[in-house]
Design a protein around this motif. Structure first.
Motif: not given
Length: 308
Positions: A55-56, A111-117, A129-132
């Motif tokens: 993420h960084e 980035a497509e594989s990330l899920e973030l608050p 949510f998915p990153y995008y």
């Protein structure tokens, strides 16, 4: 008070007292809400911690915001977002090499594989949510901070409703009143000189919520007018649960207005420019004031109620 405006005297009347207010501009204190960067688990879902190395890598070194396609990189592999590529005049801010038009497709794919608050998790949003998709959600998130509703200033304060209520009271010295009815008398000498002027905002605590009463003078086209309107300190869906009426008059004549308070999500200027409120032509306002029409003495009464 709006730039170039005038200072007004507002008289608030109740059964127990009559209070005079000399209104002057106040300075705003710049504050910025802090963001959190903690790993979380919400509703059984695991969000990727913002301290995670991946993420960084998605943080733009120039604006420090999250990067979205197209993500650019220099020949040495340093990355930055497309907006900042223009700002740095196509020079890598890290090594000063020319950026060219190289895309970092690998990082975009990761980035497509990330899920973030949601970035507003500290204000109550517990979804991930998915990153995008995250950025689009945050633009409409019901927990996103509100802007300060004080008119006639360049106040940059944002926050939740309790924070803004305290800010209005302590920093802008706004009058706070309990109750769902009001009876105000606005007084101004030499009303012919009034242009783009604003009386001090008044906040009402009613049904456990807060409402902002605005009253000001400006030019609608070439015509000088006075306008009164109400804004709700909350989201639009909650604002629609309430209605209000305003009445102004004198000498056996009156104007009335009934409407729905606008959410403070809509800026003060947007509401004013939409003419969504009680509008009084200056000549009529002076007629209501009586006498020789050399002084404005305008009484505005109103009531707020909750729709069933």
């Amino acid at each position: 008070m709006a730039p170039g405006g005038c200072i007004f005297k507002e008289v608030l009347e109740s059964q127990s007292a009559v209070v005079d207010y000399d209104i002057s501009a106040t300075k705003s204190i710049l504050k910025h809400p802090q963001s959190t960067k903690d790993a979380i688990v919400y509703n059984g879902k695991c969000g990727v911690s913002s301290t995670n190395g991946v993420h960084e890598l998605l943080e733009c070194p120039v604006c420090t915001g999250s990067m979205y396609p197209p993500i650019h990189q220099c020949p040495n592999g340093h990355t930055l977002c497309s907006s900042c590529k223009v700002r740095v005049q196509n020079r890598c801010p890290t090594c000063r090499f020319e950026l060219g038009n190289i895309r970092c497709l690998a990082l975009e794919k990761v980035a497509e594989s990330l899920e973030l608050p949601c970035r507003y998790q500290n204000l109550g949003c517990h979804d991930i949510f998915p990153y995008y998709s995250k950025l689009k959600h945050e633009q409409l998130c019901q927990f996103r901070p509100y802007n300060c509703p004080y008119a006639g200033s360049e106040c940059s304060i944002t926050g939740d409703i309790p924070t803004l209520v305290a800010h209005l009271k302590n920093d802008h010295k706004v009058d706070m009143h309990d109750g769902c009815t009001f009876n105000h008398r606005y007084v101004k000498s030499n009303p012919q000189e009034v242009e783009n002027a604003t009386w001090m905002l008044t906040v009402f605590n009613c049904f456990g919520r807060q409402f902002c009463l605005h009253f000001e003078a400006f030019h609608l086209g070439m015509a000088p007018v006075y306008m009164a309107f109400l804004r709700f300190m909350g989201d639009e869906n909650d604002a629609k649960k309430f209605s209000y009426c305003l009445e102004v008059g004198g000498y056996g004549r009156k104007l009335t207005w009934q409407g729905v308070p606008r959410s403070i999500r809509d800026s003060h200027k947007k509401v004013r420019d939409s003419e969504d409120g009680l509008i009084i032509q200056r000549n009529l306002a002076l007629f209501f004031s009586g006498g020789n029409r050399q002084e404005l003495k305008l009484r505005v009464t109103g009531r707020i109620w909750k729709e069933q």
